[in-house]
Write a protein that holds these residues in place. Structure first.
Motif, PDB file in Angstrom:
ATOM      1  N   THR A  30     -38.192  -8.784 -49.268  1.00 25.44           N
ATOM      2  CA  THR A  30     -38.804  -8.356 -50.529  1.00 25.44           C
ATOM      3  C   THR A  30     -38.841  -6.838 -50.605  1.00 25.44           C
ATOM      4  O   THR A  30     -38.478  -6.239 -51.626  1.00 25.44           O
ATOM      5  CB  THR A  30     -40.236  -8.915 -50.655  1.00 25.44           C
ATOM      6  N   LEU A  31     -39.263  -6.210 -49.512  1.00 25.54           N
ATOM      7  CA  LEU A  31     -39.306  -4.747 -49.464  1.00 25.54           C
ATOM      8  C   LEU A  31     -37.906  -4.153 -49.573  1.00 25.54           C
ATOM      9  O   LEU A  31     -37.701  -3.135 -50.249  1.00 25.54           O
ATOM     10  CB  LEU A  31     -39.979  -4.289 -48.171  1.00 25.54           C
ATOM     11  N   ALA A  32     -36.927  -4.786 -48.918  1.00 23.51           N
ATOM     12  CA  ALA A  32     -35.549  -4.290 -48.981  1.00 23.51           C
ATOM     13  C   ALA A  32     -35.001  -4.375 -50.400  1.00 23.51           C
ATOM     14  O   ALA A  32     -34.313  -3.456 -50.877  1.00 23.51           O
ATOM     15  CB  ALA A  32     -34.666  -5.091 -48.029  1.00 23.51           C
ATOM     16  N   THR A  33     -35.298  -5.479 -51.078  1.00 26.20           N
ATOM     17  CA  THR A  33     -34.842  -5.643 -52.460  1.00 26.20           C
ATOM     18  C   THR A  33     -35.461  -4.591 -53.366  1.00 26.20           C
ATOM     19  O   THR A  33     -34.771  -3.961 -54.182  1.00 26.20           O
ATOM     20  CB  THR A  33     -35.202  -7.050 -52.979  1.00 26.20           C
ATOM     21  N   ILE A  37     -33.560  -1.481 -55.429  1.00 23.15           N
ATOM     22  CA  ILE A  37     -33.740  -1.343 -56.875  1.00 23.15           C
ATOM     23  C   ILE A  37     -34.314   0.027 -57.213  1.00 23.15           C
ATOM     24  O   ILE A  37     -33.884   0.684 -58.167  1.00 23.15           O
ATOM     25  CB  ILE A  37     -34.651  -2.464 -57.411  1.00 23.15           C
ATOM     26  N   PHE A  38     -35.280   0.489 -56.412  1.00 22.22           N
ATOM     27  CA  PHE A  38     -35.880   1.801 -56.657  1.00 22.22           C
ATOM     28  C   PHE A  38     -34.843   2.908 -56.505  1.00 22.22           C
ATOM     29  O   PHE A  38     -34.821   3.864 -57.284  1.00 22.22           O
ATOM     30  CB  PHE A  38     -37.043   2.041 -55.696  1.00 22.22           C
ATOM     31  N   ILE A  46     -40.969   6.870 -52.889  1.00 22.16           N
ATOM     32  CA  ILE A  46     -41.639   5.811 -52.138  1.00 22.16           C
ATOM     33  C   ILE A  46     -40.686   5.072 -51.206  1.00 22.16           C
ATOM     34  O   ILE A  46     -41.114   4.293 -50.353  1.00 22.16           O
ATOM     35  CB  ILE A  46     -42.295   4.812 -53.125  1.00 22.16           C
ATOM     36  N   VAL A  47     -39.380   5.327 -51.338  1.00 19.35           N
ATOM     37  CA  VAL A  47     -38.373   4.589 -50.567  1.00 19.35           C
ATOM     38  C   VAL A  47     -38.547   4.726 -49.055  1.00 19.35           C
ATOM     39  O   VAL A  47     -38.458   3.730 -48.332  1.00 19.35           O
ATOM     40  CB  VAL A  47     -36.954   5.017 -51.005  1.00 19.35           C
ATOM     41  N   PHE A  52     -39.817   2.073 -43.839  1.00 18.52           N
ATOM     42  CA  PHE A  52     -40.543   2.023 -42.563  1.00 18.52           C
ATOM     43  C   PHE A  52     -41.132   0.639 -42.322  1.00 18.52           C
ATOM     44  O   PHE A  52     -40.928   0.027 -41.267  1.00 18.52           O
ATOM     45  CB  PHE A  52     -41.648   3.082 -42.565  1.00 18.52           C
ATOM     46  N   PHE A  53     -41.871   0.127 -43.298  1.00 18.85           N
ATOM     47  CA  PHE A  53     -42.505  -1.183 -43.132  1.00 18.85           C
ATOM     48  C   PHE A  53     -41.473  -2.307 -43.138  1.00 18.85           C
ATOM     49  O   PHE A  53     -41.647  -3.324 -42.460  1.00 18.85           O
ATOM     50  CB  PHE A  53     -43.549  -1.399 -44.233  1.00 18.85           C
ATOM     51  N   GLU A  54     -40.396  -2.127 -43.887  1.00 24.57           N
ATOM     52  CA  GLU A  54     -39.327  -3.128 -43.913  1.00 24.57           C
ATOM     53  C   GLU A  54     -38.740  -3.339 -42.518  1.00 24.57           C
ATOM     54  O   GLU A  54     -38.620  -4.476 -42.039  1.00 24.57           O
ATOM     55  CB  GLU A  54     -38.236  -2.667 -44.881  1.00 24.57           C
TER      56      GLU A  54
END
Length: 201
Positions: A30-33, A37-38, A46-47, A52-54
């Protein structure tokens, strides 16, 4: 988090562990998607945080599988989390409605009422004369925030239901006219639209 005895039970190995892997994989995809997109929409600040969390979540999920290579449920959970993460990421991005889009409206009818309605909604409109396959037409260009696209299309369908229109993403838009945010003062609105605007100038 779990006792040593519980970690050896079938409940943990066949239900809890796969569920944790599923949730972890779903979260990192979800974070990668969202990250991709961002980047495509030019929202880059914010990328790095998302990245990092991804990667952190991905490492936790992969390490759990490596420790349980004989558990086929972990593989199913990993793949299922990947698929769900893609759908969830796209859904979240759609709800956030970030970015700016260009609506290009082409009509062979009188467009003045539509232009007035769009401008009354604090939307900037540029009108161009052109020639189509069936004669003279008007081209209306409207740059709007994605969250305002529904408002634009509602006015188009109401006043020019048979008009041809296209919508495309804009990577960057500076200045321009955009609707005021709810609860925003006119001074705050001017400062948001014109970053160099200062009170008293």
């Amino acid at each position: 988090m779990f006792s040593a005895e519980f970690l050896q039970t079938d409940l943990y190995n066949w239900v809890v562990l796969p569920l944790l892997i599923y949730v972890g994989r779903m979260s990192d995809v979800t974070l990668a998607t969202l990250r991709n997109i961002f980047i495509a929409r030019g929202i880059r600040k914010i990328v790095p945080v998302i990245g990092f969390f991804e990667v952190l979540i991905w490492l936790l999920a992969v390490s759990s599988i490596i420790k349980n290579l004989n558990n086929f449920m972990c593989y199913i959970a990993f793949a299922g989390g990947y698929s769900t993460g893609i759908l969830l990421g796209v859904s979240i991005e759609k709800r956030l409605a970030l970015g700016t889009q260009l609506i290009r409206i082409i009509t062979n009818k009188q467009s003045q009422k539509l232009i007035e309605a769009l401008r009354a909604a604090n939307l900037g409109v540029t009108e161009l004369d052109a020639v189509g396959s069936q004669g003279p037409v008007k081209i209306l260009l409207v740059v709007a925030k994605r969250k305002d696209i529904g408002k634009v299309l509602s006015l188009v369908n109401k006043l020019h239901g048979s008009s041809f229109f296209t919508i495309e993403d804009i990577l960057t838009a500076e200045q321009g006219i955009f609707p005021m945010k709810t609860g925003e003062s006119r001074l705050q609105y001017l400062r948001r639209i014109f970053p160099a605007f200062k009170a008293g100038r």
